[in-house]
Design an enzyme around this catalytic site. Structure first.
Site, mmCIF file in Angstrom:
data_model
loop_
_atom_site.group_PDB
_atom_site.id
_atom_site.type_symbol
_atom_site.label_atom_id
_atom_site.label_comp_id
_atom_site.label_asym_id
_atom_site.label_seq_id
_atom_site.Cartn_x
_atom_site.Cartn_y
_atom_site.Cartn_z
ATOM 1 N N CYS A 1 103.709 46.242 29.514
ATOM 2 C CA CYS A 1 102.584 47.028 29.406
ATOM 3 C C CYS A 1 102.556 47.235 27.635
ATOM 4 O O CYS A 1 103.493 47.485 27.084
ATOM 5 C CB CYS A 1 102.098 48.295 29.755
ATOM 6 S SG CYS A 1 100.670 49.135 29.340
ATOM 7 N N HIS B 1 98.556 48.929 37.689
ATOM 8 C CA HIS B 1 99.356 49.618 36.467
ATOM 9 C C HIS B 1 98.211 50.064 35.384
ATOM 10 O O HIS B 1 98.125 51.134 35.076
ATOM 11 C CB HIS B 1 100.375 48.735 35.741
ATOM 12 C CG HIS B 1 100.977 49.573 34.412
ATOM 13 N ND1 HIS B 1 101.999 50.025 34.789
ATOM 14 C CD2 HIS B 1 100.652 49.594 33.348
ATOM 15 C CE1 HIS B 1 102.630 50.372 33.587
ATOM 16 N NE2 HIS B 1 101.535 50.083 32.609
ATOM 17 N N GLU B 2 97.376 48.864 34.827
ATOM 18 C CA GLU B 2 96.689 49.635 33.908
ATOM 19 C C GLU B 2 95.391 50.225 34.344
ATOM 20 O O GLU B 2 94.924 51.280 33.600
ATOM 21 C CB GLU B 2 95.841 48.009 33.189
ATOM 22 C CG GLU B 2 96.685 47.221 32.639
ATOM 23 C CD GLU B 2 97.595 47.609 31.336
ATOM 24 O OE1 GLU B 2 97.349 48.559 30.725
ATOM 25 O OE2 GLU B 2 98.908 47.337 31.230
ATOM 26 N N HIS C 1 96.465 53.693 33.833
ATOM 27 C CA HIS C 1 95.948 54.159 32.441
ATOM 28 C C HIS C 1 94.702 54.772 32.460
ATOM 29 O O HIS C 1 94.274 55.807 31.714
ATOM 30 C CB HIS C 1 96.489 53.239 31.421
ATOM 31 C CG HIS C 1 97.858 53.035 31.212
ATOM 32 N ND1 HIS C 1 98.893 54.001 31.153
ATOM 33 C CD2 HIS C 1 98.639 51.984 31.040
ATOM 34 C CE1 HIS C 1 100.025 53.461 30.774
ATOM 35 N NE2 HIS C 1 99.971 52.177 30.731
ATOM 36 N N HIS D 1 103.201 56.471 30.940
ATOM 37 C CA HIS D 1 104.252 55.616 31.502
ATOM 38 C C HIS D 1 105.164 56.684 32.052
ATOM 39 O O HIS D 1 105.348 57.846 31.831
ATOM 40 C CB HIS D 1 104.854 54.844 30.417
ATOM 41 C CG HIS D 1 104.193 53.603 30.123
ATOM 42 N ND1 HIS D 1 104.146 52.923 28.828
ATOM 43 C CD2 HIS D 1 103.405 52.701 30.788
ATOM 44 C CE1 HIS D 1 103.331 51.954 28.887
ATOM 45 N NE2 HIS D 1 102.919 51.919 29.910
#
Length: 510
Positions: free
Chosen positions: A91, A240-241, A244, A250
């Protein structure tokens, strides 16, 4: 003839070692250190937030921090394993905030303040969260090589992962209306600053911005895939993104979805305990007293599985088999296979079970022996061998015992050696004749096959003596005698025998 084959088998590695020895010498230590310093600065290990100290001490401390984050032995030395970790796809979001929280949690652990440690919140500083629980999203565009319906399905599933374990709910906004979260694919520099410019396959695959900007960006030039073992798994990166964009930084937890290096799909729950606690700290538990739903990664292995009963995503003017419009695994797609004749005639898709009873879907590698005509199939750590429609071994074999790779990328019967060869990442394995044991000298680097890329998805010997390697929508033609690629291109438009050429108009179907 047997003696000659044995000589070839023993001589091939030696000749290829000579070729490798002729490559330029390894780069100097100063150049590697500069690259490491640039990496550590980009991802927040060498910046203003790190206490001032002599240059050598700061660099060593930054290496220690990175090694700890990456689950490597903490030595403070820029060793081979640390350099290799720095080159892995990850990432693009920096680890600065994450490391500060991690260090505090570790300090609490050593001070035996375990209760306090559990209460530590792993998310961005105060204010970087959404102050509502119903969020809209929009998929602005998608990878050029993937079908839109499959990508949209992966996006919906990625958002659902987070709503399953929190009080959040998501809905897809109309194309012309506003949206809280926007997912966009870009090439190169896209006005996010040079540090966020994409650089093609590898490196930083994506990055996202914390609330309330609501942006997640993905590298359009990456080899994206929606199957488990081909290219970069887009579903995992999406999930995953999105984390965020919800405010999560993380995670240091092993096998966490929010770890800096993207998680692999497997049997365990896709979200770790740290992921769940982090999102619930921000937004609370599922509404109505419902229990958080944790789903294993194996449920998300193939968004492109072919469905013969569903016309969705197929343009009316498009003709030809499904593999003409996407990548394929081995000689199959999902639970179906096609037969392609040398003249370009293509059979209708047929179920694998119809031809080879007991064979599972989504085979990862397959090859046919030119010695006895037997078919070999590989998936995970298991192998199947069929003579016509009948299994030779009765039950699938556990092929890792012989040194074979887990989840191979492709298989090939190599005529000069009269052996099966398996490809996995950047290495290849030569199998002993008639068995499932790897020959001595192997595995070896794929650099031996000059110009053939890593993570190939299939390989096929041709009647003219060449071998065609496939990955995504491209092919490479290998000269067997020279062991190097002589040509490459797009197989859908340049290889008529693949069956992707419109017989009436001469136009391509890819």
């Amino acid at each position: 003839m047997v003696a000659r084959v044995g000589l070839l088998l023993r001589a091939l590695p030696l000749l290829l070692w000579d070729r490798l020895d002729a490559q330029p010498a390894e780069r100097g230590g100063q150049e590697l250190r500069k690259e490491a310093e640039a990496f550590l600065e980009k991802y927040g290990y060498l910046n203003e937030q790190v206490p001032k100290a002599p240059t050598s001490t700061r660099f060593s401390d930054a290496i220690r921090a990175f090694q700890w984050v990456s689950q490597l032995p903490v030595s403070g030395v820029l060793d081979r394993a640390t350099l290799r970790q720095m080159t892995r796809p990850r990432c693009g979001v920096a680890d600065t905030n994450s490391y500060a929280v991690w260090a505090e949690r570790i300090s609490d652990l050593f001070a035996r303040h375990r209760t306090k440690m559990r209460r530590k919140k792993r998310f961005a500083k105060q204010g970087n969260k959404w102050y509502k629980q119903h969020l809209s999203y929009r998929l602005v565009n998608w990878p050029e090589r993937l079908p839109e319906p499959a990508v949209r399905g992966a996006v919906r599933a990625a958002f659902q992962l987070w709503s399953n374990v929190s009080a959040l709910e998501f809905w897809e906004a109309p194309a012309t209306g506003p949206a809280d979260i926007r997912l966009t694919f870009f090439q190169g520099d896209h006005n996010d600053g040079l540090g966020n410019a994409f650089d093609g396959p590898g490196g930083a695959l994506a990055h996202a911005f914390l609330p309330r900007r609501g942006e997640a960006h993905f590298d359009q030039d990456e080899r994206w895939s929606l199957s488990r073992r081909r290219g970069r798994n887009l579903f995992v990166v999406l999930a995953h993104e999105i984390g965020h964009t919800l405010g999560l930084t993380h995670s240091p937890a092993p096998r966490a979805l929010m770890a800096p290096y993207y998680k692999r799909l497997g049997r365990d729950a896709l979200l770790s305990w740290d992921d769940v606690l982090a999102v619930q700290s921000l937004y609370g538990k599922p509404l109505g007293g419902s229990v958080a739903v944790q789903l294993p990664g194996k449920l998300f292995t193939d968004f492109e599985a072919w469905d013969s009963h569903s016309p969705q995503g197929r343009r009316p003017e498009t003709q030809g088999p499904k593999y003409c419009h996407s990548s394929f695994d081995a000689i199959t797609v999902g639970s179906h296979f096609w037969e392609v004749a040398p003249d370009g005639n293509v059979s209708e898709p047929r179920p694998l079970q119809e031809r080879w009873v007991g064979l599972p879907p989504n085979i990862e590698a397959a090859a046919v022996s030119l010695e006895d005509g037997d078919f070999y199939f590989f998936k995970g750590g298991r192998c199947w061998r069929f003579r016509g429609p009948k299994p030779v071994w009765g039950l699938p074999q556990l092929c890792r015992a012989g040194g074979l790779p887990h989840h191979p990328d492709a298989a090939l019967f190599f005529p000069p050696l009269r052996r099966l060869i398996l490809f996995k990442g950047a290495r290849y394995y030569v199998l002993a004749q008639g068995g499932l044991q790897v020959e001595p000298y192997y595995p070896r680097s794929l650099q031996d096959w000059g110009g053939i890329p890593e993570e190939v998805s299939g390989a096929l010997p041709r009647p003219d003596g060449s071998i065609i390697f496939f990955r995504d929508d491209r092919y490479w033609r290998l000269d067997q005698a020279k062991l190097r690629a002589t040509t490459s291109g797009r197989w859908g438009t340049e290889l008529p025998w693949m069956g992707c050429w419109h017989a009436n108009s001469g136009s391509t179907l890819f």
